[in-house]
Structures are given as structure tokens and as C-alpha cells.
Design a protein around this motif. Structure first.
Motif, PDB file in Angstrom:
ATOM      1  N   TYR A 129     -11.509  11.828   3.923  1.00  0.00           N
ATOM      2  CA  TYR A 129     -10.915  10.467   4.377  1.00  0.00           C
ATOM      3  C   TYR A 129      -9.402  10.481   3.778  1.00  0.00           C
ATOM      4  CZ  TYR A 129     -15.422   9.070   6.063  1.00  0.00           C
ATOM      5  OH  TYR A 129     -16.885   8.745   6.611  1.00  0.00           O
ATOM      6  N   ARG A 164       0.845  -1.232  -0.120  1.00  0.00           N
ATOM      7  CA  ARG A 164       0.117   0.040  -0.031  1.00  0.00           C
ATOM      8  C   ARG A 164       0.739   1.336  -0.008  1.00  0.00           C
ATOM      9  NH1 ARG A 164      -3.372   2.069  -1.453  1.00  0.00           N
ATOM     10  NH2 ARG A 164      -4.398   3.115   0.362  1.00  0.00           N
ATOM     11  N   MET A 181     -12.487   5.064  11.550  1.00  0.00           N
ATOM     12  CA  MET A 181     -11.247   6.028  11.719  1.00  0.00           C
ATOM     13  C   MET A 181     -11.095   6.151  13.267  1.00  0.00           C
ATOM     14  SD  MET A 181     -11.152   8.419   8.398  1.00  0.00           S
ATOM     15  CE  MET A 181      -9.576   9.125   8.897  1.00  0.00           C
ATOM     16  N   THR A 226      -6.118   7.932   4.589  1.00  0.00           N
ATOM     17  CA  THR A 226      -5.401   6.697   5.192  1.00  0.00           C
ATOM     18  C   THR A 226      -4.148   7.148   6.043  1.00  0.00           C
ATOM     19  OG1 THR A 226      -4.452   4.602   4.974  1.00  0.00           O
ATOM     20  CG2 THR A 226      -4.243   6.149   3.004  1.00  0.00           C
ATOM     21  N   THR A 230      -8.622   0.375   8.689  1.00  0.00           N
ATOM     22  CA  THR A 230      -9.015   1.901   8.009  1.00  0.00           C
ATOM     23  C   THR A 230      -8.335   2.013   6.548  1.00  0.00           C
ATOM     24  OG1 THR A 230      -8.594   2.427  10.264  1.00  0.00           O
ATOM     25  CG2 THR A 230      -8.377   4.276   8.441  1.00  0.00           C
ATOM     26  N   ASP A 231      -7.038   1.531   6.375  1.00  0.00           N
ATOM     27  CA  ASP A 231      -6.357   1.825   5.010  1.00  0.00           C
ATOM     28  C   ASP A 231      -7.129   1.073   3.969  1.00  0.00           C
ATOM     29  OD1 ASP A 231      -3.960   2.582   3.307  1.00  0.00           O
ATOM     30  OD2 ASP A 231      -4.481   0.440   2.918  1.00  0.00           O
ATOM     31  N   TYR A 257      -5.695   6.729  -1.719  1.00  0.00           N
ATOM     32  CA  TYR A 257      -5.141   7.266  -0.332  1.00  0.00           C
ATOM     33  C   TYR A 257      -6.183   8.335   0.220  1.00  0.00           C
ATOM     34  CZ  TYR A 257      -2.621  10.956  -2.565  1.00  0.00           C
ATOM     35  OH  TYR A 257      -2.135  11.957  -3.117  1.00  0.00           O
ATOM     36  N   VAL A 259     -10.556   3.007   3.263  1.00  0.00           N
ATOM     37  CA  VAL A 259     -10.335   4.240   2.490  1.00  0.00           C
ATOM     38  C   VAL A 259      -9.884   3.853   0.863  1.00  0.00           C
ATOM     39  CG1 VAL A 259      -8.721   6.014   2.248  1.00  0.00           C
ATOM     40  CG2 VAL A 259      -9.796   5.523   4.297  1.00  0.00           C
ATOM     41  N   SER A 260      -9.002   2.980   0.698  1.00  0.00           N
ATOM     42  CA  SER A 260      -8.604   2.484  -0.812  1.00  0.00           C
ATOM     43  C   SER A 260      -9.814   2.161  -1.478  1.00  0.00           C
ATOM     44  CB  SER A 260      -7.468   1.314  -0.431  1.00  0.00           C
ATOM     45  OG  SER A 260      -8.033   0.349  -0.002  1.00  0.00           O
TER      46      SER A 260
END
Length: 272
Positions: free
Chosen positions: A63, A49, A191, A65, A253-254, A56, A257-258
Motif C-alpha cells: 500500500y 502529511r 484505494m 499513499t 486513503t492517506d 506512507y 495507509v498512515s
């Protein structure tokens, strides 16, 4: 039926030399294996990532990441750059969050719990209690590279600053709802939980506990610091748990968001 185990003692170490690697009959290997798989999964995912350098930022809800915060490269979306951008485009193998990622990595690698985790599961020193390690000698943390583990206490202060940035990244989207006002979506909740786990892990750190009360000669003369030390001690007793939970929430979270940034999903809005 009795089992006889023949052992000899080394005149130099005084240790009993047992032919078998261990006499344990339980699944002592399960913990190290799961730890190795967990750490490997995080390293592979995070590396992929960080170097993807895309998906991102969700501009509609602000948002960002944590893997790209703070976003410093000239390629960063302007709204995603809390401290502005360096007027230089980063090469493909340089993370956009060049300031924070090395510090976070060093903080985790030198953490007392993570030392135990990778010492046992990867370095096998030892793999488990009462299990023979594959190394002929034991040097502990006396070698030059291992002495760098002492930097953990200093990385702590820097990570507190980065966690404050993550907290700001979490708070801003609450005021960028669908109509531009206050709103709550599933992304906000994810988040928020992530920031809670990051604070629980960071404040439960042994270094933080030492800062609050480790050098005091009398708790009676410092009731406030004693109260803080007591609260942090509760977090410290669960440091391993928060270490793994914070890794899980970072990845969640990542990933969320992705998916939103790539247009794969839309945010589930609970309010506005």
C-alpha cells in the motif's frame, strides 16, 4: 409593510449603489463558509502529511499513499519507488513526490470549479449572488498572475499520466495478499474507490470535454468523439461533486495507509 431602499447610480458604471451589503434574507453565507472550512481542512492535512515524510508505505500489502506517489527521494523505500529513486536525499521541506504534487496542485488550483470555490469563499469576488463584494474594482483574470489560470488545459495532460500512476499503485496491492498471491483487504477497496473518484474528477474536467469535442464543427461526422463527449459531459455536470469526493477519498486513503504504516491498525482482510 413596505421597505424603501434608496439607491443612486454611478455615471461611470451604471450600477445601482445600495447602502446595504445585500437584501438577501437567506443564509447566503453558509456556502462560502463551508467551502472555506473544507478547503482549509484539506490544505492543513495534506501539508502536514507531505512534510511528515513517514508512514506512507505498507510493505506487507504494497500500500502506497497517493501523497507520496511516485516516491523519488533517496530516503524512499525501494519497493515504493515505481520509477526508481533520485540518488539525493531530499531536505526536510521537499516532498518525496516532488514530480507529481506541484502538478496536482496547479491542476486543482486552476480548475474551473475550484476557481469558483476560492474566488467566492476566500477572495470574495463575489461572496454570493446579489451580495456586494469588498473590492472597489473588478479585473477578472486579466492580471499577469491570473493569466496563469489558462495553464489548466496543459496541466490536464500531465494529471492524466499521474492518475495512471495512481491506478497502478492501486492495482499492485491486489497481487500482494497475505500469502503473496491475489488478495483483497479494506485497504484495496479504499484505494480502488479513490482511483475511481480521481478518474471521475479528471475526466469530467472542462479541458477533457473540450479535447473530445470542443473544436469539432460537426458531431455528425465524428460519432465516436461525440459519444465520448456525451459521456464526459455527464461527468462534467457533476464536476463539483467529484471534486469534493476525490478530496475526501484522497484524505481517507492517506489516513488509512498512515495508520497501517505506523502500526496503529492492521488491514481488514476480506480474502487472503
Amino acid at each position: 409593510m413596505e421597505t424603501t431602499v434608496t439607491s443612486t447610480r454611478s455615471p461611470h458604471t451604471g450600477r445601482a449603489r445600495i447602502p446595504r451589503r445585500t437584501l438577501r434574507t437567506d443564509r447566503w453565507w453558509l456556502g462560502p463558509v463551508l467551502t472555506t472550512l473544507g478547503l482549509a481542512a484539506f490544505v492543513v492535512y495534506a501539508t502536514a502529511r507531505v512534510f511528515q515524510q513517514d508512514h506512507y508505505w505498507v510493505g506487507e500489502y504494497h500500500y502506497l499513499t497517493p501523497f507520496y506517489s511516485p516516491c523519488l527521494a533517496a530516503q524512499c523505500v525501494p519497493e515504493a519507488s515505481l520509477f526508481g529513486r533520485i540518488p539525493v536525499e531530499f531536505p526536510p521541506l521537499v516532498p518525496y513526490a516532488l514530480l507529481s504534487l506541484p502538478i496536482l496542485l496547479l491542476f486543482r488550483v486552476t480548475c474551473y470549479y475550484y476557481r469558483k470555490a476560492y474566488y467566492r469563499s476566500i477572495w470574495q469576488a463575489p461572496t454570493a449572488c446579489a451580495v456586494q463584494e469588498p473590492h472597489r474594482t473588478y479585473t477578472g483574470e486579466t492580471r499577469p498572475l491570473m493569466l496563469g489560470q489558462n495553464g489548466h488545459r496543459y496541466f490536464f495532460y500531465l494529471v492524466v499520466a499521474i492518475t495512471l500512476i495512481n491506478t497502478w499503485d492501486m492495482a499492485v496491492p491486489f497481487f500482494h495478499g497475505t500469502d503473496g498471491g491475489f488478495g483483497v483487504g479494506l485497504g484495496n477497496i479504499i484505494m480502488f474507490v479513490n482511483v475511481l473518484m480521481l478518474w471521475a474528477y479528471t475526466l469530467g474536467c472542462h479541458s477533457c470535454r473540450h479535447v473530445m469535442g470542443g473544436r469539432l464543427k460537426s458531431f455528425g461526422k465524428h460519432p465516436v468523439r461525440y459519444w465520448l463527449w456525451s459521456r464526459i459531459s455527464v461527468l462534467n455536470s457533476r464536476h463539483m461533486l467529484f471534486g469534493w469526493l476525490s478530496i475526501a477519498t484522497l484524505m481517507t486513503t492517506d489516513f488509512y495507509v498512515s495508520l497501517m504504516a505506523s502500526g496503529t491498525i492492521t488491514d481488514l482482510r476480506l480474502f487472503n
